[in-house]
Design a protein around this motif. Structure first.
Motif, PDB file in Angstrom:
ATOM      1  N   ARG A 116     -31.755 -32.304  37.776  1.00 10.89           N
ATOM      2  CA  ARG A 116     -30.762 -32.656  36.760  1.00 10.89           C
ATOM      3  C   ARG A 116     -29.721 -31.566  36.585  1.00 10.89           C
ATOM      4  NH1 ARG A 116     -31.346 -38.016  35.955  1.00 10.89           N
ATOM      5  NH2 ARG A 116     -33.530 -38.571  35.778  1.00 10.89           N
ATOM      6  N   SER A 117     -28.587 -31.971  36.035  1.00 13.29           N
ATOM      7  CA  SER A 117     -27.513 -31.032  35.723  1.00 13.29           C
ATOM      8  C   SER A 117     -28.053 -29.872  34.896  1.00 13.29           C
ATOM      9  CB  SER A 117     -26.436 -31.782  34.942  1.00 13.29           C
ATOM     10  OG  SER A 117     -25.368 -30.936  34.669  1.00 13.29           O
ATOM     11  N   GLY A 118     -27.629 -28.671  35.217  1.00 14.70           N
ATOM     12  CA  GLY A 118     -28.067 -27.510  34.448  1.00 14.70           C
ATOM     13  C   GLY A 118     -29.350 -26.900  34.954  1.00 14.70           C
ATOM     14  N   SER A 167     -28.128 -33.682  41.004  1.00 13.27           N
ATOM     15  CA  SER A 167     -27.007 -34.090  40.162  1.00 13.27           C
ATOM     16  C   SER A 167     -25.871 -33.081  40.154  1.00 13.27           C
ATOM     17  CB  SER A 167     -27.501 -34.250  38.723  1.00 13.27           C
ATOM     18  OG  SER A 167     -28.374 -35.328  38.626  1.00 13.27           O
ATOM     19  N   GLY A 189     -23.664 -30.317  38.749  1.00 12.87           N
ATOM     20  CA  GLY A 189     -24.048 -29.300  37.764  1.00 12.87           C
ATOM     21  C   GLY A 189     -25.441 -28.748  37.980  1.00 12.87           C
TER      22      GLY A 189
END
Lengths: 232, 271
Positions: free
Chosen positions: A135-137, A154, A156
């Motif tokens: 996931r982003s981050g 994703s 990011g």
């Protein structure tokens, strides 16, 4: 109860050759390497290889080496290829002993330091598997290993490996292979939509990726110092 | 019977979290489930306005966390549905007042009397949002069909997988659902918005529903009536569908235009 008091574990640790510490160019070269990927090096453990560095014998010299590396955010934890007096001095400076250790100074020819990755340990030996979407981050770093992701990465998100990176899904975030300087590392993905791809410090951002390869299964390799994207 | 905690969260602000929390909670109540909706947006209290109970707020969530008021003093019963309660928050305090053990105690108490506890999360990924998601059994990720909202949702899904109580204690993961709000088929057709398929593809979580952009939503907010009570409006019916799907029913998606060229392909098709 005492039987499991101490457990064994295997780590990948960077090795710095002691002789290089005396090289005037060492400081700037290491700084340059770290500047490219500061997060990999932050507080990373380092072992000082004393092969061919018999002149390192005083406790104060080991303390000094520790200080120099600490300045580069690296944490010196031990020595290898040390002679018995060197081991004693190193222990005095709070450094551990890593095998192999030399009974006498080694007579083997010195290996030329590789120009691109002066401070980094050997190639990947295992694989890290990620089965959930990244996931982003999120940042995933496969230290000293290949990284296989069986889902999408994703925008990011950042995936990093010292070895190769395989993404069996859409690669939409950043992928950095050969993070330890391995120029033979490659990136494979089922669908290229990456924000950035990098191998051994060379990188291309989304804009520079060939438009005709976007959305396709590709592999990315370093050919003649240039990142090359080819359709799979 | 222990109630289920549902968090509505998004990362990004202004995507329709509070509107959706109000309508999901009201939709659950309309189907006969005892439901309470809690405002976690301490300092920016809005849920009471959306629910039309702003003139009946005496005590709030923070009063109950601090032990200054009892739960039944702070809960406001909805005038339209006997199964629905509103738990407003404080407008004068800030997010630091959300102490985790206090929140846990209040949620545990609510679980004894309610089937569903709907938590309206504040925007962001700071303390308020993290506290709202921490105790969740299910999460409804409210997303708009545009790239920044999708990216923030993606981040929140990652946090749910790592920072929730279920993640910390290695329990069954939080069940994550996607609610796509403010969907305008016309703008999607023009390529100005991501398609449902694009968003589903990026977030790869089950789709609970698509709420069409509608003036009835704005009207509902301004009159303090969750849009789900408006049987005439497409948005209201879309929320009904979403609640039905949340409860395990199969329903066809409505209010969408037919499939078209992917946004990504349209984007990358240009040199």
């Amino acid at each position: 109860m005492a039987s499991n008091l101490v457990q064994g574990a295997v780590f990948t640790v960077m090795v710095v050759r002691a002789g290089m510490l005396r090289d005037p160019a060492f400081d700037s070269q290491l700084a340059e390497q770290i500047r490219r990927s500061p997060r990999f090096f932050l507080n990373a453990p380092v072992v000082l290889d004393l092969k061919g560095a018999a002149e390192f014998t005083r406790e104060s010299e080991f303390a000094e080496a520790k200080e120099i590396l600490h300045h580069h955010t690296l944490s010196l934890i031990g020595v290898q290829n040390a002679t018995p007096p060197q081991l004693e001095a190193a222990a005095g400076a709070g450094l551990a002993s890593f095998a192999p250790n030399a009974p006498q100074p080694s007579q083997g020819p010195l290996r030329e330091p590789t120009r691109r990755a002066p401070a980094v340990a050997a190639a990947a030996t295992k694989t890290r598997l990620v089965t959930q979407p990244v996931r982003s981050g999120t940042q995933i770093y496969a230290r000293g290993a290949d990284l296989v992701v069986t889902a999408a990465v994703s925008p990011g998100a950042e995936i990093i490996a010292d070895g190769n990176i395989h993404v069996y899904g859409a690669l939409r975030g950043r992928a950095l292979a050969g993070a330890g300087g391995d120029v033979d590392a490659r990136i494979f993905c089922s669908r290229l939509e990456a924000e950035l791809v990098s191998i051994a410090g060379r990188y291309l951002v989304s804009e520079q990726l060939p438009a005709e390869q976007q959305g396709f299964p590709v592999q990315i390799a370093l050919v003649d110092e240039r990142l090359t994207v080819t359709r799979n | 019977m222990a109630g289920k905690v549902i968090v509505l969260t998004s990362g990004k602000g202004g995507v329709g979290k509070t509107t959706s929390a109000a309508s999901v909670a009201a939709g659950l109540a309309l189907r006969g489930h005892r439901t309470v909706v809690i405002d976690f947006d301490v300092g920016l209290r809005n849920l009471d306005l959306i629910m039309g109970c702003e003139r009946r707020v005496v005590f709030d969530f923070i009063n109950v966390i601090n032990g200054d008021a009892k739960l039944n003093q702070a809960l406001i019963k909805d005038k339209r549905n006997d199964n629905l309660y509103i738990f407003p928050t404080s407008q004068t305090r800030d997010k630091d007042a959300l102490k985790r053990d206090g929140v846990e105690r209040v949620l545990d108490e609510l679980k004894d009397t309610f089937d569903y506890i709907v938590c309206d999360s504040p925007a962001g990924i700071e303390h308020g949002a993290l506290t709202a998601m921490y105790f969740a059994d299910s999460a409804i990720i409210v997303t708009n069909p545009e790239v920044s909202s999708v990216r923030d949702s993606d981040r929140i899904i990652g946090l749910l997988a790592s920072k929730s109580r279920r993640a910390e204690f290695n329990l069954e993961p939080v069940a994550v659902h996607l609610l796509l709000a403010r969907y305008s088929p016309e703008r999607v057709r023009k390529g100005e918005m991501l398609t449902v398929e694009d968003v589903k593809e990026i977030l790869s979580i089950p789709l609970l529903g698509v709420i069409p952009e509608s003036e009835s939503v704005l009207r509902a907010s301004n009159t303090g009536t969750p849009v789900v009570f408006d049987e005439e409006s497409p948005a209201g019916r879309a929320y009904h569908d979403a609640v039905a799907r949340f409860l395990g029913e199969q329903r066809e998606l409505r209010f969408l235009q037919p499939e078209r060229r992917s946004f990504f392909r349209a984007l990358f098709g240009r040199a």
